[in-house]
Design a protein around this motif. Sequence first.
Motif, PDB file in Angstrom:
ATOM      1  N   HIS A  24      48.390 -73.051 -40.784  1.00  0.00           N
ATOM      2  CA  HIS A  24      49.225 -74.346 -39.733  1.00  0.00           C
ATOM      3  C   HIS A  24      50.220 -74.250 -39.254  1.00  0.00           C
ATOM      4  O   HIS A  24      51.205 -73.998 -40.666  1.00  0.00           O
ATOM      5  N   ARG A  26      53.049 -77.489 -38.938  1.00  0.00           N
ATOM      6  CA  ARG A  26      53.020 -78.878 -38.888  1.00  0.00           C
ATOM      7  C   ARG A  26      54.863 -79.065 -37.836  1.00  0.00           C
ATOM      8  O   ARG A  26      55.737 -78.912 -37.989  1.00  0.00           O
ATOM      9  N   PRO A  50      47.227 -80.074 -41.763  1.00  0.00           N
ATOM     10  CA  PRO A  50      46.955 -81.021 -40.833  1.00  0.00           C
ATOM     11  C   PRO A  50      46.638 -81.706 -41.661  1.00  0.00           C
ATOM     12  O   PRO A  50      44.774 -81.978 -43.170  1.00  0.00           O
ATOM     13  N   PRO A  53      46.027 -84.368 -37.048  1.00  0.00           N
ATOM     14  CA  PRO A  53      46.577 -84.002 -36.173  1.00  0.00           C
ATOM     15  C   PRO A  53      46.282 -84.942 -35.071  1.00  0.00           C
ATOM     16  O   PRO A  53      45.099 -85.124 -34.354  1.00  0.00           O
ATOM     17  N   LEU A  55      47.943 -83.509 -31.094  1.00  0.00           N
ATOM     18  CA  LEU A  55      47.696 -82.909 -30.705  1.00  0.00           C
ATOM     19  C   LEU A  55      48.300 -81.141 -31.668  1.00  0.00           C
ATOM     20  O   LEU A  55      49.053 -80.577 -32.820  1.00  0.00           O
ATOM     21  N   SER A  56      47.529 -80.155 -30.672  1.00  0.00           N
ATOM     22  CA  SER A  56      47.557 -79.287 -31.424  1.00  0.00           C
ATOM     23  C   SER A  56      47.463 -77.885 -30.193  1.00  0.00           C
ATOM     24  O   SER A  56      46.842 -77.984 -29.210  1.00  0.00           O
ATOM     25  N   GLN A  57      47.426 -76.770 -30.371  1.00  0.00           N
ATOM     26  CA  GLN A  57      47.464 -75.465 -30.216  1.00  0.00           C
ATOM     27  C   GLN A  57      47.733 -74.252 -31.123  1.00  0.00           C
ATOM     28  O   GLN A  57      48.250 -74.274 -31.699  1.00  0.00           O
ATOM     29  N   ARG A  58      46.965 -73.792 -30.868  1.00  0.00           N
ATOM     30  CA  ARG A  58      46.619 -72.000 -31.415  1.00  0.00           C
ATOM     31  C   ARG A  58      47.373 -71.201 -30.396  1.00  0.00           C
ATOM     32  O   ARG A  58      46.651 -70.786 -29.550  1.00  0.00           O
ATOM     33  N   THR A  63      47.786 -72.157 -36.193  1.00  0.00           N
ATOM     34  CA  THR A  63      47.850 -73.620 -35.017  1.00  0.00           C
ATOM     35  C   THR A  63      48.786 -74.222 -35.376  1.00  0.00           C
ATOM     36  O   THR A  63      49.295 -74.785 -36.499  1.00  0.00           O
ATOM     37  N   TYR A  65      50.889 -77.842 -34.889  1.00  0.00           N
ATOM     38  CA  TYR A  65      50.011 -79.443 -34.693  1.00  0.00           C
ATOM     39  C   TYR A  65      51.442 -80.410 -35.208  1.00  0.00           C
ATOM     40  O   TYR A  65      52.399 -80.406 -35.426  1.00  0.00           O
ATOM     41  N   GLU A  67      50.926 -84.615 -36.237  1.00  0.00           N
ATOM     42  CA  GLU A  67      50.805 -85.555 -36.686  1.00  0.00           C
ATOM     43  C   GLU A  67      50.348 -86.775 -35.944  1.00  0.00           C
ATOM     44  O   GLU A  67      52.047 -87.054 -35.483  1.00  0.00           O
TER      45      GLU A  67
END
Length: 95
Positions: A24, A26, A50, A53, A55-58, A63, A65, A67
């Motif tokens: 991840h 951040r 996270p 979170p 918003l997130s996108q992989r 990932t 993201y 917070e």
Amino acid sequence: MKLTVEQAAAKWYKDGMELRDGDHLRIFVRLGGCGSVHPGLSLGVMKDDPLRPGLSQRVEGITFYMEEDNLWYLDNKELRISFDDKHEEIIMKVV
């Protein structure tokens, strides 16, 4: 609000930070830098797990993201993260 990370940018972070699938990254608000949205503030990145979170996108197995408590920075807009091939650098743009 939306987070869009282009594949080339994700690959740049993955290679440069030696990230592995499942990690991840951040995106957080920090004091200083050259942010265009709020004077005196900019966005930073760090490998982190996270908590809450918003918003997130992989992409590329990573990932990305933000917070929930940092979403105010986007002011209900989209954060686009891309890679500039010519200058070999990441571009973070709030649109």
